[in-house]
Design a protein around this motif. Structure first.
Motif, PDB file in Angstrom:
ATOM      1  N   VAL A 171      46.067  40.366  32.021  1.00  0.00           N
ATOM      2  CA  VAL A 171      45.438  40.671  33.302  1.00  0.00           C
ATOM      3  C   VAL A 171      45.740  39.581  34.321  1.00  0.00           C
ATOM      4  CG1 VAL A 171      43.233  40.948  34.508  1.00  0.00           C
ATOM      5  CG2 VAL A 171      43.615  42.099  32.322  1.00  0.00           C
ATOM      6  N   ILE A 172      45.629  38.329  33.926  1.00  0.00           N
ATOM      7  CA  ILE A 172      45.916  37.244  34.859  1.00  0.00           C
ATOM      8  C   ILE A 172      47.381  37.273  35.271  1.00  0.00           C
ATOM      9  CG2 ILE A 172      45.896  34.742  35.198  1.00  0.00           C
ATOM     10  CD1 ILE A 172      43.553  34.590  33.239  1.00  0.00           C
ATOM     11  N   ASP A 173      48.277  37.546  34.330  1.00  0.00           N
ATOM     12  CA  ASP A 173      49.691  37.695  34.669  1.00  0.00           C
ATOM     13  C   ASP A 173      49.884  38.777  35.730  1.00  0.00           C
ATOM     14  OD1 ASP A 173      50.567  35.734  32.938  1.00  0.00           O
ATOM     15  OD2 ASP A 173      51.245  37.103  31.372  1.00  0.00           O
ATOM     16  N   MET A 174      49.176  39.894  35.585  1.00  0.00           N
ATOM     17  CA  MET A 174      49.316  40.995  36.537  1.00  0.00           C
ATOM     18  C   MET A 174      48.769  40.611  37.908  1.00  0.00           C
ATOM     19  SD  MET A 174      48.680  44.455  34.242  1.00  0.00           S
ATOM     20  CE  MET A 174      46.991  44.072  33.767  1.00  0.00           C
TER      21      MET A 174
ATOM     22  N   ALA B 105      45.209  28.704  44.252  1.00  0.00           N
ATOM     23  CA  ALA B 105      44.886  29.273  42.945  1.00  0.00           C
ATOM     24  C   ALA B 105      46.128  29.902  42.318  1.00  0.00           C
ATOM     25  CB  ALA B 105      43.774  30.317  43.084  1.00  0.00           C
ATOM     26  N   TYR B 106      46.901  30.596  43.129  1.00  0.00           N
ATOM     27  CA  TYR B 106      48.150  31.207  42.661  1.00  0.00           C
ATOM     28  C   TYR B 106      49.108  30.144  42.119  1.00  0.00           C
ATOM     29  CZ  TYR B 106      52.869  33.180  43.249  1.00  0.00           C
ATOM     30  OH  TYR B 106      54.182  33.558  43.066  1.00  0.00           O
ATOM     31  N   GLU B 107      49.274  29.064  42.843  1.00  0.00           N
ATOM     32  CA  GLU B 107      50.186  28.006  42.404  1.00  0.00           C
ATOM     33  C   GLU B 107      49.719  27.386  41.089  1.00  0.00           C
ATOM     34  OE1 GLU B 107      53.038  27.311  43.536  1.00  0.00           O
ATOM     35  OE2 GLU B 107      53.001  28.487  45.387  1.00  0.00           O
ATOM     36  N   ARG B 108      48.422  27.151  40.954  1.00  0.00           N
ATOM     37  CA  ARG B 108      47.913  26.586  39.705  1.00  0.00           C
ATOM     38  C   ARG B 108      48.135  27.538  38.535  1.00  0.00           C
ATOM     39  NH1 ARG B 108      43.705  24.465  43.133  1.00  0.00           N
ATOM     40  NH2 ARG B 108      42.464  26.350  42.765  1.00  0.00           N
ATOM     41  N   LEU B 109      47.929  28.825  38.768  1.00  0.00           N
ATOM     42  CA  LEU B 109      48.132  29.791  37.693  1.00  0.00           C
ATOM     43  C   LEU B 109      49.602  29.875  37.294  1.00  0.00           C
ATOM     44  CD1 LEU B 109      45.685  32.589  38.897  1.00  0.00           C
ATOM     45  CD2 LEU B 109      45.414  31.154  36.862  1.00  0.00           C
ATOM     46  N   CYS B 110      50.480  29.804  38.272  1.00  0.00           N
ATOM     47  CA  CYS B 110      51.918  29.783  37.944  1.00  0.00           C
ATOM     48  C   CYS B 110      52.252  28.550  37.105  1.00  0.00           C
ATOM     49  CB  CYS B 110      52.756  29.804  39.214  1.00  0.00           C
ATOM     50  SG  CYS B 110      52.789  31.399  40.078  1.00  0.00           S
ATOM     51  N   GLN B 111      51.744  27.400  37.519  1.00  0.00           N
ATOM     52  CA  GLN B 111      52.006  26.166  36.786  1.00  0.00           C
ATOM     53  C   GLN B 111      51.412  26.212  35.383  1.00  0.00           C
ATOM     54  OE1 GLN B 111      50.465  23.095  39.361  1.00  0.00           O
ATOM     55  NE2 GLN B 111      51.920  23.582  41.011  1.00  0.00           N
ATOM     56  N   ALA B 112      50.332  26.993  35.218  1.00  0.00           N
ATOM     57  CA  ALA B 112      49.693  27.120  33.907  1.00  0.00           C
ATOM     58  C   ALA B 112      50.403  28.138  33.010  1.00  0.00           C
ATOM     59  CB  ALA B 112      48.231  27.506  34.075  1.00  0.00           C
ATOM     60  N   GLY B 113      51.434  28.796  33.552  1.00  0.00           N
ATOM     61  CA  GLY B 113      52.247  29.673  32.721  1.00  0.00           C
ATOM     62  C   GLY B 113      51.960  31.154  32.814  1.00  0.00           C
TER      63      GLY B 113
ATOM     64  N   THR C 115      53.119  33.798  34.232  1.00  0.00           N
ATOM     65  CA  THR C 115      54.304  34.156  35.019  1.00  0.00           C
ATOM     66  C   THR C 115      55.061  35.371  34.483  1.00  0.00           C
ATOM     67  OG1 THR C 115      55.621  32.562  33.748  1.00  0.00           O
ATOM     68  CG2 THR C 115      54.639  31.778  35.810  1.00  0.00           C
ATOM     69  N   SER C 116      54.542  36.056  33.479  1.00  0.00           N
ATOM     70  CA  SER C 116      55.345  37.128  32.869  1.00  0.00           C
ATOM     71  C   SER C 116      55.556  38.310  33.798  1.00  0.00           C
ATOM     72  CB  SER C 116      54.688  37.607  31.565  1.00  0.00           C
ATOM     73  OG  SER C 116      53.533  38.391  31.827  1.00  0.00           O
ATOM     74  N   ARG C 117      54.726  38.461  34.828  1.00  0.00           N
ATOM     75  CA  ARG C 117      54.871  39.581  35.755  1.00  0.00           C
ATOM     76  C   ARG C 117      55.475  39.172  37.100  1.00  0.00           C
ATOM     77  NH1 ARG C 117      52.761  44.524  34.020  1.00  0.00           N
ATOM     78  NH2 ARG C 117      52.625  44.374  31.756  1.00  0.00           N
ATOM     79  N   LEU C 118      55.992  37.962  37.190  1.00  0.00           N
ATOM     80  CA  LEU C 118      56.698  37.574  38.408  1.00  0.00           C
ATOM     81  C   LEU C 118      58.042  38.298  38.465  1.00  0.00           C
ATOM     82  CD1 LEU C 118      56.041  33.719  38.621  1.00  0.00           C
ATOM     83  CD2 LEU C 118      54.792  35.590  39.728  1.00  0.00           C
ATOM     84  N   THR C 119      58.506  38.548  39.664  1.00  0.00           N
ATOM     85  CA  THR C 119      59.762  39.247  39.841  1.00  0.00           C
ATOM     86  C   THR C 119      60.760  38.371  40.593  1.00  0.00           C
ATOM     87  OG1 THR C 119      60.831  41.224  40.736  1.00  0.00           O
ATOM     88  CG2 THR C 119      59.006  40.299  42.020  1.00  0.00           C
TER      89      THR C 119
END
Length: 221
Positions: free
Chosen positions: A168-171, A200-208, A210-214
């Motif tokens: 869910v967080i990835d999405m 918040a977005y940047e921290r979540l990306c740094q925390a990994g 990222t599976s739903r990034l395009t």
């Protein structure tokens, strides 16, 4: 392990994705295809509340829905609506769209070909895609009023319904990335992203998460 900070950041992004529109009567309700039959349930609820005289269900299949909805997302949505008592004449099916942009374009074409005059649309999506659906429709169908809607639920309730918090967080992260990059590609209008949401977005990306990034630059997926 999902940290306290990750949860707080995810809730912040979730809240941003919610448009907060109050459902109101519109010319038509459009349910955007996905893995979530809750979209169809919400469309039926709005129809039964006399907020739209006609339902359009739009969506083909995708890798995530092919097994669960082999006849196509829109077709399964229609079947669900019929089970819940919506008459067949109050439902149109658009079975070809493969992404949000096509959902909007193909639904608009279907309604035009069916002779339905549209001045406003109740646009029904998954809860975390309200803003994305709104921004896409405003770009591709600028002449209509767009009211975003989804199944009313909290972030915690949605996580429980999916059963996979990390997914869910990835999405959430992937949907926000698209809101930030797709306006430059002409897929949607630009939506201001508050600083706390961007952080918040940047921290979540740094925390990994990222599976739903395009990295796609050519399709509104």
């Amino acid at each position: 392990m999902i940290s306290t900070q990750d949860w707080a950041d995810a809730r912040r992004v979730w809240d941003y994705h919610q448009m907060g529109h109050a459902p109101r009567p519109c010319s038509v309700a459009i349910g955007l295809g996905s893995h979530d039959l809750g979209v169809a349930d919400t469309a039926v609820d709005l129809y039964k509340r006399c907020l739209a005289p006609l339902l359009v269900f739009t969506g083909a299949t995708s890798p995530t829905t092919r097994e669960r909805m082999p006849r196509g997302e829109a077709v399964h949505y229609r079947e669900r609506a019929l089970e819940l008592g919506v008459p067949s004449e109050a439902i149109l099916v658009e079975p070809h769209a493969r992404n949000t942009g096509e959902n909007i374009r193909f639904s608009r074409k279907l309604l035009e070909e069916s002779g339905v005059e549209v001045s406003s649309v109740l646009l029904i999506s998954k809860p975390y895609e309200e803003r994305r659906a709104y921004a896409t429709a405003r770009k591709l169908w600028p002449g209509v009023e767009v009211v975003s809607a989804s199944t009313p639920m909290t972030f915690a309730e949605y996580v429980d319904s999916i059963g996979d918090a990390r997914l869910v967080i990835d999405m959430l992260v992937g949907a926000l990335q698209r809101l930030m990059i797709y306006p430059d590609q002409g897929f949607m209008i630009r939506q201001p992203v508050p600083a706390d949401v961007a952080e918040a977005y940047e921290r979540l990306c740094q925390a990994g998460y990222t599976s739903r990034l395009t990295t796609a630059a050519t399709s509104s997926t």
